[in-house]
Structure formats: C-alpha cells, structure tokens
Design a protein around this motif. Structure first.
Motif, PDB file in Angstrom:
ATOM      1  N   GLY A  13      23.051  -4.849 -40.050  1.00 23.17           N
ATOM      2  CA  GLY A  13      21.446  -4.742 -39.672  1.00 23.17           C
ATOM      3  C   GLY A  13      21.145  -3.668 -40.742  1.00 23.17           C
ATOM      4  N   ILE A  14      19.422  -4.563 -40.587  1.00 23.29           N
ATOM      5  CA  ILE A  14      18.565  -2.866 -41.305  1.00 23.29           C
ATOM      6  C   ILE A  14      17.300  -3.095 -40.609  1.00 23.29           C
ATOM      7  N   TRP A  15      16.843  -2.002 -40.575  1.00 24.36           N
ATOM      8  CA  TRP A  15      15.024  -1.491 -39.962  1.00 24.36           C
ATOM      9  C   TRP A  15      14.311  -0.698 -40.966  1.00 24.36           C
ATOM     10  N   CYS A  16      13.879  -1.547 -40.828  1.00 26.61           N
ATOM     11  CA  CYS A  16      12.957  -0.166 -42.066  1.00 26.61           C
ATOM     12  C   CYS A  16      11.576  -0.460 -42.011  1.00 26.61           C
ATOM     13  N   GLY A  17      11.182   0.930 -41.764  1.00 30.61           N
ATOM     14  CA  GLY A  17       9.360   0.699 -41.389  1.00 30.61           C
ATOM     15  C   GLY A  17       8.339   0.148 -43.052  1.00 30.61           C
ATOM     16  N   THR A  18       7.624  -0.143 -43.017  1.00 23.82           N
ATOM     17  CA  THR A  18       6.768  -0.819 -44.128  1.00 23.82           C
ATOM     18  C   THR A  18       5.816   0.050 -45.073  1.00 23.82           C
ATOM     19  N   GLU A  19       6.008   1.361 -44.587  1.00 20.98           N
ATOM     20  CA  GLU A  19       5.557   2.550 -44.607  1.00 20.98           C
ATOM     21  C   GLU A  19       6.712   3.623 -45.353  1.00 20.98           C
ATOM     22  N   ASP A  20       7.271   3.453 -45.039  1.00 16.67           N
ATOM     23  CA  ASP A  20       9.003   3.751 -45.196  1.00 16.67           C
ATOM     24  C   ASP A  20       8.932   4.171 -46.528  1.00 16.67           C
ATOM     25  N   HIS A  21       9.052   5.685 -47.483  1.00  9.18           N
ATOM     26  CA  HIS A  21       9.557   5.445 -48.848  1.00  9.18           C
ATOM     27  C   HIS A  21      11.553   4.736 -49.323  1.00  9.18           C
ATOM     28  N   PHE A  22      11.416   4.251 -47.941  1.00  7.15           N
ATOM     29  CA  PHE A  22      12.771   3.303 -48.103  1.00  7.15           C
ATOM     30  C   PHE A  22      12.732   2.052 -48.296  1.00  7.15           C
ATOM     31  N   GLU A  36      22.740  -9.549 -40.714  1.00  9.41           N
ATOM     32  CA  GLU A  36      22.309  -9.910 -39.427  1.00  9.41           C
ATOM     33  C   GLU A  36      21.184 -10.194 -39.280  1.00  9.41           C
ATOM     34  N   VAL A  37      20.533  -8.650 -39.111  1.00  9.71           N
ATOM     35  CA  VAL A  37      19.322  -8.396 -38.240  1.00  9.71           C
ATOM     36  C   VAL A  37      18.536  -7.792 -39.980  1.00  9.71           C
ATOM     37  N   ALA A  38      17.163  -7.911 -39.700  1.00  9.97           N
ATOM     38  CA  ALA A  38      17.057  -7.659 -40.937  1.00  9.97           C
ATOM     39  C   ALA A  38      14.888  -7.554 -40.734  1.00  9.97           C
ATOM     40  N   TYR A  39      15.070  -6.182 -40.087  1.00 11.39           N
ATOM     41  CA  TYR A  39      13.913  -5.722 -40.298  1.00 11.39           C
ATOM     42  C   TYR A  39      13.006  -4.986 -40.844  1.00 11.39           C
ATOM     43  N   THR A  40      11.785  -5.156 -40.973  1.00  6.56           N
ATOM     44  CA  THR A  40      10.661  -4.127 -41.472  1.00  6.56           C
ATOM     45  C   THR A  40       9.179  -4.649 -40.820  1.00  6.56           C
ATOM     46  N   GLY A  41       8.515  -3.423 -40.337  1.00  2.59           N
ATOM     47  CA  GLY A  41       7.416  -3.019 -39.880  1.00  2.59           C
ATOM     48  C   GLY A  41       6.349  -2.943 -39.769  1.00  2.59           C
ATOM     49  N   PRO A  42       5.619  -2.367 -39.254  1.00  2.00           N
ATOM     50  CA  PRO A  42       5.231  -1.383 -39.186  1.00  2.00           C
ATOM     51  C   PRO A  42       5.187  -0.265 -39.173  1.00  2.00           C
ATOM     52  N   PRO A  55      15.677   0.427 -29.256  1.00  4.08           N
ATOM     53  CA  PRO A  55      16.229  -1.391 -28.460  1.00  4.08           C
ATOM     54  C   PRO A  55      17.156  -1.760 -28.739  1.00  4.08           C
ATOM     55  N   ASP A  56      16.305  -2.776 -30.244  1.00  5.99           N
ATOM     56  CA  ASP A  56      17.061  -3.507 -30.843  1.00  5.99           C
ATOM     57  C   ASP A  56      18.111  -3.485 -31.658  1.00  5.99           C
ATOM     58  N   VAL A  57      18.138  -1.820 -31.681  1.00  2.00           N
ATOM     59  CA  VAL A  57      19.426  -1.775 -33.010  1.00  2.00           C
ATOM     60  C   VAL A  57      20.628  -0.564 -32.046  1.00  2.00           C
ATOM     61  N   LEU A  58      20.463  -0.682 -30.144  1.00  2.00           N
ATOM     62  CA  LEU A  58      21.300  -0.559 -29.638  1.00  2.00           C
ATOM     63  C   LEU A  58      21.967  -1.814 -28.650  1.00  2.00           C
ATOM     64  N   ALA A  59      20.964  -2.556 -29.005  1.00  2.00           N
ATOM     65  CA  ALA A  59      21.502  -4.034 -28.046  1.00  2.00           C
ATOM     66  C   ALA A  59      22.220  -4.979 -29.793  1.00  2.00           C
ATOM     67  N   PHE A  60      22.077  -4.495 -30.988  1.00  4.68           N
ATOM     68  CA  PHE A  60      22.920  -5.217 -32.157  1.00  4.68           C
ATOM     69  C   PHE A  60      24.145  -4.516 -31.752  1.00  4.68           C
ATOM     70  N   LEU A  61      24.424  -3.093 -31.584  1.00  2.11           N
ATOM     71  CA  LEU A  61      25.741  -2.470 -31.562  1.00  2.11           C
ATOM     72  C   LEU A  61      26.408  -3.026 -30.697  1.00  2.11           C
TER      73      LEU A  61
END
Length: 69
Positions: A13-22, A36-42, A55-61
């Motif tokens: 899974g990956i979670w990354c903010g759209t303003e993140d330098h990554f 399986e999880v690919a979240y990019t959001g504000p 909460p989403d990360v913990l649910a995934f784990l």
C-alpha cells in the motif's frame, strides 16, 4: 523503483499527499507496482496528512498481519 518486480505477491500500500515532495516517485511506483492500496490525496509530508490516513493504514496492516492460532 528499480526492484518493483521483487515485491511478488507481497501486499503493498502507498499513501502520499499531492503536496508531498515524494509524489512523483509515488505516482511512478503506483503505475509500476499496482499496489493493493494507492492513495494520493490533498496534503503534504506532515501531521495533518498522517492523521487523515492513519485509520486506513492501520486497517490495511490489520488485514495482512499473520494471525496466531
């Protein structure tokens, strides 16, 4: 990004903010790995973003932690 194929069937899974330098690397990873999880959001690389996604990360784990019988 050089070894994405070595992930095999590892739940990813990956979670990354759209303003993140990554974000560009995260988008490339999502395209290559199809996690399986690919979240990019504000948000950026900081507490407000983390508080929103924890909460989403913990649910995934929790879904992928081996159970002791």
């Amino acid at each position: 990004l050089r070894n994405v194929e070595k992930l095999g069937s590892t739940p990813t899974g990956i979670w990354c903010g759209t303003e993140d330098h990554f974000i560009e690397g995260a988008r490339k990873f999502i395209k290559l790995a199809k996690p399986e999880v690919a979240y990019t959001g504000p948000g950026g690389h900081g507490d407000p973003f983390y508080k929103r996604i924890v909460p989403d990360v913990l649910a995934f784990l929790g879904k992928h932690v081996p159970r002791k019988d």
